[in-house]
Structure formats: structure tokens, C-alpha cells
Write a protein that holds these residues in place. Structure first.
Motif, PDB file in Angstrom:
ATOM      1  N   UNK A 116       0.823  -1.221   0.000  1.00  0.00           N
ATOM      2  CA  UNK A 116       0.000   0.000   0.000  1.00  0.00           C
ATOM      3  C   UNK A 116       0.847   1.258   0.000  1.00  0.00           C
ATOM      4  N   UNK A 117       2.102   1.115   0.453  1.00  0.00           N
ATOM      5  CA  UNK A 117       2.963   2.288   0.545  1.00  0.00           C
ATOM      6  C   UNK A 117       3.735   2.550  -0.750  1.00  0.00           C
ATOM      7  N   UNK A 118       3.682   1.590  -1.681  1.00  0.00           N
ATOM      8  CA  UNK A 118       4.515   1.699  -2.888  1.00  0.00           C
ATOM      9  C   UNK A 118       4.266   3.021  -3.629  1.00  0.00           C
ATOM     10  N   UNK A 119       3.003   3.347  -3.843  1.00  0.00           N
ATOM     11  CA  UNK A 119       2.705   4.553  -4.633  1.00  0.00           C
ATOM     12  C   UNK A 119       3.010   5.836  -3.849  1.00  0.00           C
ATOM     13  N   UNK A 120       2.491   5.989  -2.596  1.00  0.00           N
ATOM     14  CA  UNK A 120       2.808   7.233  -1.879  1.00  0.00           C
ATOM     15  C   UNK A 120       4.301   7.453  -1.669  1.00  0.00           C
ATOM     16  N   UNK A 121       5.031   6.367  -1.358  1.00  0.00           N
ATOM     17  CA  UNK A 121       6.469   6.509  -1.113  1.00  0.00           C
ATOM     18  C   UNK A 121       7.186   6.920  -2.404  1.00  0.00           C
ATOM     19  N   UNK A 122       6.836   6.265  -3.506  1.00  0.00           N
ATOM     20  CA  UNK A 122       7.479   6.591  -4.778  1.00  0.00           C
ATOM     21  C   UNK A 122       7.173   8.039  -5.170  1.00  0.00           C
ATOM     22  N   UNK A 123       5.929   8.448  -4.924  1.00  0.00           N
ATOM     23  CA  UNK A 123       5.551   9.834  -5.236  1.00  0.00           C
ATOM     24  C   UNK A 123       6.373  10.826  -4.412  1.00  0.00           C
ATOM     25  N   UNK A 124       6.558  10.497  -3.133  1.00  0.00           N
ATOM     26  CA  UNK A 124       7.322  11.392  -2.255  1.00  0.00           C
ATOM     27  C   UNK A 124       8.789  11.485  -2.692  1.00  0.00           C
ATOM     28  N   UNK A 125       9.362  10.325  -3.035  1.00  0.00           N
ATOM     29  CA  UNK A 125      10.749  10.316  -3.515  1.00  0.00           C
ATOM     30  C   UNK A 125      10.844  11.167  -4.783  1.00  0.00           C
ATOM     31  N   UNK A 126       9.914  10.941  -5.705  1.00  0.00           N
ATOM     32  CA  UNK A 126       9.924  11.679  -6.965  1.00  0.00           C
ATOM     33  C   UNK A 126       9.756  13.196  -6.713  1.00  0.00           C
ATOM     34  N   UNK A 127       8.825  13.527  -5.809  1.00  0.00           N
ATOM     35  CA  UNK A 127       8.550  14.946  -5.533  1.00  0.00           C
ATOM     36  C   UNK A 127       9.793  15.646  -4.968  1.00  0.00           C
ATOM     37  N   UNK A 325       8.833   5.317 -11.178  1.00  0.00           N
ATOM     38  CA  UNK A 325       7.508   4.762 -11.502  1.00  0.00           C
ATOM     39  C   UNK A 325       7.598   3.249 -11.706  1.00  0.00           C
ATOM     40  N   UNK A 326       8.587   2.821 -12.495  1.00  0.00           N
ATOM     41  CA  UNK A 326       8.734   1.387 -12.781  1.00  0.00           C
ATOM     42  C   UNK A 326       9.094   0.594 -11.522  1.00  0.00           C
ATOM     43  N   UNK A 327       9.905   1.205 -10.651  1.00  0.00           N
ATOM     44  CA  UNK A 327      10.335   0.488  -9.445  1.00  0.00           C
ATOM     45  C   UNK A 327       9.159   0.244  -8.495  1.00  0.00           C
ATOM     46  N   UNK A 328       8.153   1.101  -8.574  1.00  0.00           N
ATOM     47  CA  UNK A 328       7.003   0.947  -7.669  1.00  0.00           C
ATOM     48  C   UNK A 328       6.128  -0.241  -8.066  1.00  0.00           C
ATOM     49  N   UNK A 329       6.168  -0.620  -9.362  1.00  0.00           N
ATOM     50  CA  UNK A 329       5.241  -1.648  -9.854  1.00  0.00           C
ATOM     51  C   UNK A 329       5.408  -3.004  -9.150  1.00  0.00           C
ATOM     52  N   UNK A 330       6.631  -3.577  -9.105  1.00  0.00           N
ATOM     53  CA  UNK A 330       6.741  -4.886  -8.432  1.00  0.00           C
ATOM     54  C   UNK A 330       6.331  -4.836  -6.964  1.00  0.00           C
ATOM     55  N   UNK A 331       6.539  -3.676  -6.321  1.00  0.00           N
ATOM     56  CA  UNK A 331       6.171  -3.563  -4.901  1.00  0.00           C
ATOM     57  C   UNK A 331       4.653  -3.577  -4.726  1.00  0.00           C
ATOM     58  N   UNK A 332       3.968  -3.003  -5.711  1.00  0.00           N
ATOM     59  CA  UNK A 332       2.505  -3.013  -5.669  1.00  0.00           C
ATOM     60  C   UNK A 332       1.974  -4.434  -5.651  1.00  0.00           C
ATOM     61  N   UNK A 333       2.731  -5.331  -6.328  1.00  0.00           N
ATOM     62  CA  UNK A 333       2.303  -6.732  -6.380  1.00  0.00           C
ATOM     63  C   UNK A 333       2.863  -7.540  -5.209  1.00  0.00           C
ATOM     64  N   UNK A 334       3.472  -6.851  -4.249  1.00  0.00           N
ATOM     65  CA  UNK A 334       3.904  -7.528  -3.030  1.00  0.00           C
ATOM     66  C   UNK A 334       5.194  -8.307  -3.144  1.00  0.00           C
ATOM     67  N   UNK A 335       6.060  -7.959  -4.107  1.00  0.00           N
ATOM     68  CA  UNK A 335       7.355  -8.650  -4.222  1.00  0.00           C
ATOM     69  C   UNK A 335       8.125  -8.500  -2.905  1.00  0.00           C
TER      70      UNK A 335
END
Lengths: 404, 135
Positions: A116-127, A325-335
Motif C-alpha cells: 500500500x505504501x509503494x505509490x505514496x512513497x514513490x511519489x514522495x521520492x519523486x517529488x 515509476x517502474x520500481x514501484x510496480x513490483x512492490x505493488x504486487x507484493x514482491x
């Protein structure tokens, strides 16, 4: 006075930014499985890193070229492209692991699963990358990372047997489980000698506008910063050896590593571990993302600079945007971030020769280095590191299969 | 390099991918039992949050079940498989019960389960030691 301040800040940020998911996981696994026996691997990795980081900074300060720019110029596009593919693939895996580490730390603190944190964390890093400056990333994240000193406090509070610690600094083979021992040793080396760190440091020297007068500053920062950082890794190993090994706990999952400091620091240990991992992984995620973007931009001759507006270095900004963005994808699937970490550390070891061989040529080239060329000591050390890196490259994959 | 030689590589890799030995699986079992016990002790001392403790115990229960399934397919030589199965099932149920007791905030029952888990862990430790001694 300004230089002394810069040295101090440089050392402090090197210490704060030293630990990341790879160094913590490999050191904790080593301590839990083999006690103090693998301390030598951290020592060896840190010594190699000190020399390589010093050379990265010296090359940039003297030649005003980053490693990537000099490599592209000196060896041509085909060689650069091979290194690009190897380094970016490995760094990308490291980025997935770091983002996973942030997510897991947040899971420890909140109970909400890391995917659940994959997207918010990636967004924060990107921001932070989009809006922030190099100084903010270099100093801000690393200063927060100073909380990782709590690993040293935990290790000391567990009253280590110092003669055993000293004995662990000398390589020795265990009685059993040799393949696993070898695999963890290789992973520790992979975690210590992270090429992305050299590319980041070398680019940072250009971002900070270092010149020849910074050769001494660079030497102090590389020497003291990495040495103290190495102590932090050793503290993680010692804490794991004392808190987890006697109980027979192996570190196969983050839930297990979270118990690392609960014995030494009962009241705050759990939270200190979670916060340490959060800041350490956050700093590392920023550095890896930047290092990948630097690699592309410097190699292809694009505009680059974290202090520039994104509109002034659009392709540089595009690279880190896509990579995050790409790095967040595998985490979304719970890798599983631990598995990615271990795999990326072994692959880092496998690709080390690609990253290190250019040092021998670039640091001896009078066109780039002038009177600051490598002396016999530095050349001997690079030669030894190259030999070590070849050995690591050859054994890393078989060891991953047999002992990983 | 000829194609046949290239094809040898994946075969060699597959041969090298040996599954864990029964002794390694026993170590893994001991590791998860110890994880559950350490987590339980920390929760009783109120040094770890409920959610983390519950999640870790649930994970430990799951892993104990997985390792037990693998172990019972090829148990260590000289060990009674039925007794081993009973021990692992009992431990897994205990760990899962402890996870539920955290949700119910029932510390006294939790403490009793934790003590029993400690006894199970000692049995497994003794088995691990005897297997290592034979090797």
C-alpha cells in the motif's frame, strides 16, 4: 574554516547515508547465521569503498568530469553502453529494494502492508527529486540517517565479547554451511562496494563545484566518513550475533530483523529500528534514483543537475521519473524486498569488474588527473580490488544458487 | 559458442539448484519457532505494537506450516515422522492462537501459550542438535 565545516558535514552525511537496506540485511543475516565470523567481509568491503570513493571524488575535483563522462570519453560508446546496461539493471533492483524497505518500515510503524505504501512513497521520492536541491538530498536525508547510530548503541548494550569481535575481523572458514557463508560474504561485499555510490559521489563533487583545492577535503570525507559508516554495518552484525543467533533466528524476512534491537533497547528498540530503516532507505532511494539519472544524462551528453529546474534538464528528470515509476510496480504486487535485496547484492558483486576497471585507466591518465594521478599505493589497491571483484563476479551467481 | 554448449549452462544451473536438506529445513523450523517466541516475549513486555506482533505471529504460523509440509515429504532419517507432524501441528496451532490472543488482548492466556511454545521449541532444538551430531 569553510573547508573544516565541509569536511565535518561531509563526514556526518557519509555516516548518516552509509546504511541502506542491503548493508543492514546482509549484516543482520551474517550475524544471525555466523556470529562475528563475517566481520572481515564488512572490513574488506569498507576498505575497498574508501579507496574507490576517494578516487571518484578526486577524478571529479581535478578533471571536472564525472566517472561516467570520463569513461564515455576515454573508452567510447560501446564500452559505456555495456557498463550502462549492467549498472542500471543492478541499480534498478537496488531501488526496488530501497523503496520496499521504506514501505516495510512504514508497515512496522503503522501496520498497513508495504504494498500500500509503494505509490505514496514513490511519489514522495519523486517529488523531492523534482522540487528539491542536491544539498537537500545529500545533507537532509543523510542527517536524518544519523538515527542509524542507534545500532551502535544496541550493539554496545549487548556487551559483545571484544576478543571474538577482533577475531571476526580476520577471514576464517566455518565448520559447516560453507556455501551459505560464501554467499553472505559476497553479498556483504556487493552491499559495501555499491557502484551507484561512486557515481553519486562523483556527480555530487561536480554539483558542489569541487576543484583541485578539494582533493584534501575529499580524502578526509572518504576516509573518515566511510570508516565510521563501516562501523555502523559492523554494529548491525554484532547486534544480530548477540540478539538473534543464540536463539537460532535466521533473517529471512523483515519481521525478523525488526527484533534486532528489542533485546538491547527494550523500550525504544523496535521503533528505532523502524525509523532507522525508514530514513536509511529513503536516503538511499534518492541517491540511487539520482545515480541512474546521472548515468544516462552524463553518458548521452544531456543537460543534468539536481539544482537545475526540471525544464532545463528535461531528459534527466524524465529518466528518474520513469525509473521511480517502474520500481514501484513490483512492490505493488507484493514482491518480497528481502529477496530483491539479496539478489541485487549478489548481482552487484557479479558486475563489479565493469564498474572498477575504468578506475585503473582514468586515475592514471595525465590528461584527466595531471599531477593528481594515482600513486603506487592507490594503483596497488585498485589492482587488488579488481582481482577481488573478478573473484566475486565469478563466484557470486553459483553461490547464489547453492548457498543463497 | 555452439548452441549445444549454451544449452548445457541452464542444465548445470538446475543441477546446482539443490533443495534444502532436512537439516536445513529443521534449522528453518527452529528459526520461525524462535521468532514467534521472541515476538511473544516482546509483546508481553509491551515493547512492540500489537499489529506488528500479530502480523509476525501470523507469518510465523504460516512459515511453520510450509516448512513442516516440506519436511514431512522427506523427514530426517531416524526421526518418527508422525511424532514430528504432531509436534509441528501443535506448534503452528499455538502460534496462530497467540496471534488471536493479541487481537483479544488476553495476556494471561497468551503467556501460557508462550510457555508451551518454549517447550516445543526445546524439543525441536534437541532434534536439530541430534541431527547435527549424526552428521
Amino acid at each position: 574554516m569553510k573547508k573544516i565545516l565541509q569536511i565535518t558535514l561531509g563526514i556526518v552525511t557519509s555516516v548518516g547515508g552509509f546504511l541502506e537496506i542491503g548493508s543492514v540485511t546482509t549484516a543482520a543475516q551474517a550475524g544471525a547465521a555466523f556470529g562475528y565470523q563475517l566481520l572481515w567481509a564488512i572490513l574488506l568491503g569498507t576498505l575497498c569503498l574508501i579507496f574507490l570513493v576517494e578516487m571518484s571524488g578526486r577524478l571529479s575535483a581535478v578533471s571536472k568530469h564525472t566517472i561516467v563522462e570520463a569513461m564515455r570519453e576515454r573508452f567510447g560508446f560501446p564500452f559505456f553502453f555495456i557498463v550502462l546496461v549492467g549498472m542500471v539493471l543492478v541499480a534498478f533492483l537496488v531501488l526496488i529494494a530501497e523503496l520496499g524497505g521504506i514501505g516495510f518500515s512504514l508497515q512496522l510503524l503503522t501496520g498497513i502492508g508495504f504494498p500500500w505504501w509503494a505509490v505514496p512513497v514513490s511519489l514522495l521520492v519523486w517529488l523531492l527529486m523534482w522540487k528539491g536541491t542536491f544539498g537537500l538530498i545529500e545533507n537532509g536525508a543523510s542527517l536524518l540517517g544519523l538515527v542509524t547510530i542507534s545500532f551502535v548503541v544496541a550493539a554496545i548494550r549487548l556487551h559483545p565479547d571484544w576478543s571474538g569481535v577482533a577475531a571476526g575481523l580476520l577471514p576464517a572458514m566455518p565448520q559447516s554451511d560453507k556455501a551459505h557463508y560464501g554467499f553472505i560474504a559476497v553479498s556483504i561485499m556487493g552491499a559495501s562496494i555499491s557502484p551507484y555510490l561512486m557515481y553519486f559521489y562523483s556527480s555530487g563533487a561536480i554539483e558542489d563545484k569541487w576543484d583541485e583545492t578539494y582533493v584534501g577535503v575529499n580524502r578526509f570525507i572518504a576516509g573518515f566518513g566511510m570508516t565510521f559508516g563501516g562501523f555502523l554495518s559492523m554494529a548491525v552484525l554484532v547486534a544480530a550475533a548477540l540478539a538473534l543467533q543464540p536463539r537460532g533466528i535466521q533473517v529471512d524476512d523483515f519481521h525478523q530483523s525488526a527484533l534486532l534491537m528489542t533485546t538491547a533497547l527494550p523500550r525504544w528498540g523496535f521503533y528505532l529500528f523502524a525509523i532507522s530503516m525508514l530514513f536509511a532507505c529513503f536516503g538511499a532511494a534518492l541517491e540511487v534514483s539520482l545515480a541512474i539519472a546521472y548515468f544516462f544524462a552524463q553518458g548521452f551528453g544531456w543537460n543534468w543537475g539536481e539544482d537545475l529546474e526540471p525544464s532545463k534538464d528535461a531528459r534527466f528528470s524524465f529518466v528518474y521519473t520513469i525509473i521511480i515509476l517502474l520500481a514501484a510496480v513490483p512492490l505493488l504486487f507484493g514482491i518480497d524486498p528481502v529477496k530483491v535485496t539479496i539478489m541485487s547484492m549478489a548481482l552487484t558483486a557479479a558486475t563489479l569488474p565493469l564498474a572498477i576497471i575504468p578506475f585503473l585507466f582514468l586515475l592514471n591518465d595525465p590528461i584527466y588527473m595531471g599531477k593528481h594521478r594515482n600513486g603506487w599505493l592507490s594503483n596497488s589497491v585498485v589492482a587488488i580490488i579488481i582481482v577481488v571483484s573478478f573473484v566475486l563476479a565469478v563466484i557470486s551467481i553459483p553461490l547464489q544458487i547453492i548457498g543463497g | 559458442m555452439r548452441l549445444e554448449r549454451l544449452l548445457v549452462l541452464p542444465v548445470l544451473f538446475c543441477l546446482a539448484c539443490k533443495p534444502p536438506t532436512p537439516a536445513e529445513r529443521m534449522d528453518s523450523m527452529l528459526s520461525w519457532l524462535a521468532t514467534a517466541r521472541m515476538t511473544g516475549e516482546a509483546w508481553l513486555r509491551q515493547t512492540t505494537p500489537d499489529t506488528y506482533s500479530r502480523q509476525t505471529l501470523e507469518l510465523s504460523g504460516e512459515k511453520i506450516g510450509q516448512v513442516a509440509t516440506d519436511l514431512l515429504k522427506s523427514p530426517p532419517s531416524g526421526v518418527d515422522a508422525a511424532a514430528l507432524d504432531a509436534l509441528f501441528t501443535r506448534s503452528r496451532v499455538r502460534v496462530e492462537t497467540m496471534a488471536r490472543l493479541i487481537a483479544a488482548k488476553n495476556a494471561p492466556d497468551f503467556g501460557r501459550q508462550l510457555d508451551s511454545l518454549g517447550a516445543d521449541e526445546k524439543l525441536v532444538k534437541r532434534l536439530v542438535d541430534s541431527i547435527e551430531h549424526k552428521q
